[in-house]
Design an enzyme around this catalytic site. Structure first.
Site, PDB file in Angstrom:
ATOM      1  CG  ASP A   4       1.013  -5.914  12.273  1.00  0.00           C
ATOM      2  OD1 ASP A   4       1.747  -6.890  12.142  1.00  0.00           O
ATOM      3  OD2 ASP A   4       0.064  -5.660  11.501  1.00  0.00           O
ATOM      4  CG  PHE A  57      -5.610  -6.880  11.603  1.00  0.00           C
ATOM      5  CD1 PHE A  57      -6.642  -6.041  11.988  1.00  0.00           C
ATOM      6  CD2 PHE A  57      -5.602  -7.338  10.298  1.00  0.00           C
ATOM      7  CE1 PHE A  57      -7.638  -5.667  11.092  1.00  0.00           C
ATOM      8  CE2 PHE A  57      -6.587  -6.970   9.387  1.00  0.00           C
ATOM      9  CZ  PHE A  57      -7.604  -6.132   9.795  1.00  0.00           C
ATOM     10  CG  ASP A 100      -0.429   0.823  10.139  1.00  0.00           C
ATOM     11  OD1 ASP A 100      -0.859  -0.148   9.480  1.00  0.00           O
ATOM     12  OD2 ASP A 100      -0.713   0.990  11.346  1.00  0.00           O
ATOM     13  CB  CYS A 113       0.993  15.170  -7.291  1.00  0.00           C
ATOM     14  SG  CYS A 113       1.941  13.860  -6.468  1.00  0.00           S
ATOM     15  CB  CYS A 119       4.784  11.717  -6.936  1.00  0.00           C
ATOM     16  SG  CYS A 119       3.620  11.301  -8.260  1.00  0.00           S
ATOM     17  CB  CYS A 172       2.397  13.797 -10.902  1.00  0.00           C
ATOM     18  SG  CYS A 172       0.928  12.996 -10.203  1.00  0.00           S
ATOM     19  CG  HIS A 180      -0.161   9.735  -7.482  1.00  0.00           C
ATOM     20  ND1 HIS A 180       0.127  11.076  -7.511  1.00  0.00           N
ATOM     21  CD2 HIS A 180      -1.483   9.627  -7.144  1.00  0.00           C
ATOM     22  CE1 HIS A 180      -0.971  11.758  -7.204  1.00  0.00           C
ATOM     23  NE2 HIS A 180      -1.956  10.905  -6.985  1.00  0.00           N
TER      24      HIS A 180
END
Length: 396
Positions: free
Chosen positions: A90, A94, A293, A331, A333, A336, A362
């Site tokens: 970016d 911001f 994002d 999940c 991942c 998990c 996760h």
């Protein structure tokens, strides 16, 4: 750069593919944030394993540390952080302007209904001042004085070398008056033109580097006339895609995204800056956004808050102490598959660093996979059923 796939009947949602020098991004896609060239607590290799197609870093932070010139010498952002895939940066706008107003991540919500031209958070000192040429600001690290202009932002982002970068814009708040929003929009439009000019100049002088795409940023707060005007004003400048930015109240997200996407060219990608909550992602996808994002999945993970199909909850609650099941049985991942809520509860209680790593893995996987599933259901023509079923379970 962007090839359009399947479109959602009766809505603006669609699938597509963004092509970059470092690979393709199948959209819709969630882009995890690695602010300082790292997703906090997680290795780039782990981000690839959990399905991230691209990462986004911040020009403001990398300009301050270690310096854009060092990233350039390292071969660009991807090489510097050992990430082989596509990258975004970016513009730094911001951070410069939100830190300047003292609100950081709550730019729009602190004083609903209050209008002012000079907005500053209570108890804060202004760290940034805006003029028509650019922004003068003090570093949040050491108080040193710096100046960003559209040209400087482009120079920094070219040195960082991301595949996709954003034009420098002025970020306003919902507390700014309509008159100030009009003034700011004219300034952002002029900055957009200057960014395009500087981007073209730098692309010619750095022709040995991989090509970089430049996205314009649509501002305009919650005013339909300003949002549409902003979008229409950017189209003739020849941007490669568009970012939708600014302060937006949650209830108005879909309406504002739709206004903007109705005005933009359909054959160019649209990125919504700074969202990751499931209902917001569904709303943004069906109203025409392609990529997103947000720092939230990793940020809340570091404070023990995790996502599951049945909602978001805090692992530090007493019920987790003897719960030997995973965060989310649905999940796939690494966390998990191998670790229980009881163990993670213990790690947070004892302040072990690995707690942040395991929960970030996760949360990022949960968010990436959710948007991947949206893409699959768009392709299959079952998006609406998937949306209704997921939201009923998550918020039920």
């Amino acid at each position: 750069m962007f090839s359009l796939g399947r479109e959602l009947p009766g809505a603006l949602g669609r699938t597509g593919t963004i092509s970059t020098p470092h690979g393709e991004i199948r959209t819709p896609a969630f882009i995890p944030v690695g602010t300082r060239a790292t997703v906090k607590a997680v290795l780039p290799e782990q981000m690839a394993e959990l399905g991230a197609q691209a990462l986004l870093a911040n020009a403001y932070h990398l300009y301050l540390q270690p310096g854009a010139d060092i990233v350039d010498e390292a071969g660009g952002l991807g090489a510097f952080m050992n990430w082989p895939g596509p990258t975004f940066t970016d513009s730094g706008g911001f951070q410069v302007l939100s830190l300047g107003a003292g609100f950081q991540k709550t730019l729009s919500m602190a004083s609903k209904g209050v209008e002012a031209d000079d907005v500053i958070a209570e108890g804060k000192n202004r760290l940034a001042t805006v003029d028509d040429d650019g922004v003068t600001f003090k570093s949040h690290l050491d108080g040193s004085k710096h100046r960003f202009t559209p040209e400087v932002s482009m120079q920094i982002q070219h040195q960082l070398g991301a595949d996709i970068m954003f034009a420098f814009d002025e970020l306003t708040t919902l507390m700014n008056t309509y008159g100030y929003q009009v003034e700011s929009l004219a300034r952002t439009q002029d900055w957009a033109r200057r960014c395009v000019d500087e981007h073209r100049r730098l692309s010619a002088t750095r022709a040995d580097k991989p090509a970089q795409a430049l996205f314009g940023v649509v501002q305009g707060a919650q005013h339909e006339d300003l949002r549409r005007q902003a979008a229409r004003g950017l189209v003739p400048l020849g941007f490669d895609g568009y970012g939708i930015g600014g302060a937006i109240e949650k209830d108005n997200l879909g309406t504002i995204v739709r206004w903007v996407c109705e005005e933009l060219e359909p054959h160019k990608p649209r990125h919504l800056l700074g969202i990751s909550e499931p209902d917001d992602l569904f709303t943004a996808v069906e109203n025409g956004c392609d990529t997103f994002d947000c720092v939230s999945p990793s940020r809340v993970a570091r404070s023990s808050r995790v996502y599951a199909m049945t909602g978001r909850y805090n692992l530090l609650v007493a019920a987790s102490r003897r719960d030997f099941g995973p965060i989310d049985p649905a999940c796939d991942c690494y966390t998990c598959a191998h670790y229980s809520k009881a163990y993670l509860h213990h790690l947070f209680k004892t302040k072990e660093y690995v707690a942040a790593t395991l929960c970030t893995i996760h949360n990022e996987r949960f968010t990436v996979r959710l948007v991947d599933d949206m893409r699959a259901h768009l392709e299959a023509g079952t998006f609406a059923d998937f949306r209704d079923d997921f939201l009923a379970r998550f918020y039920g």
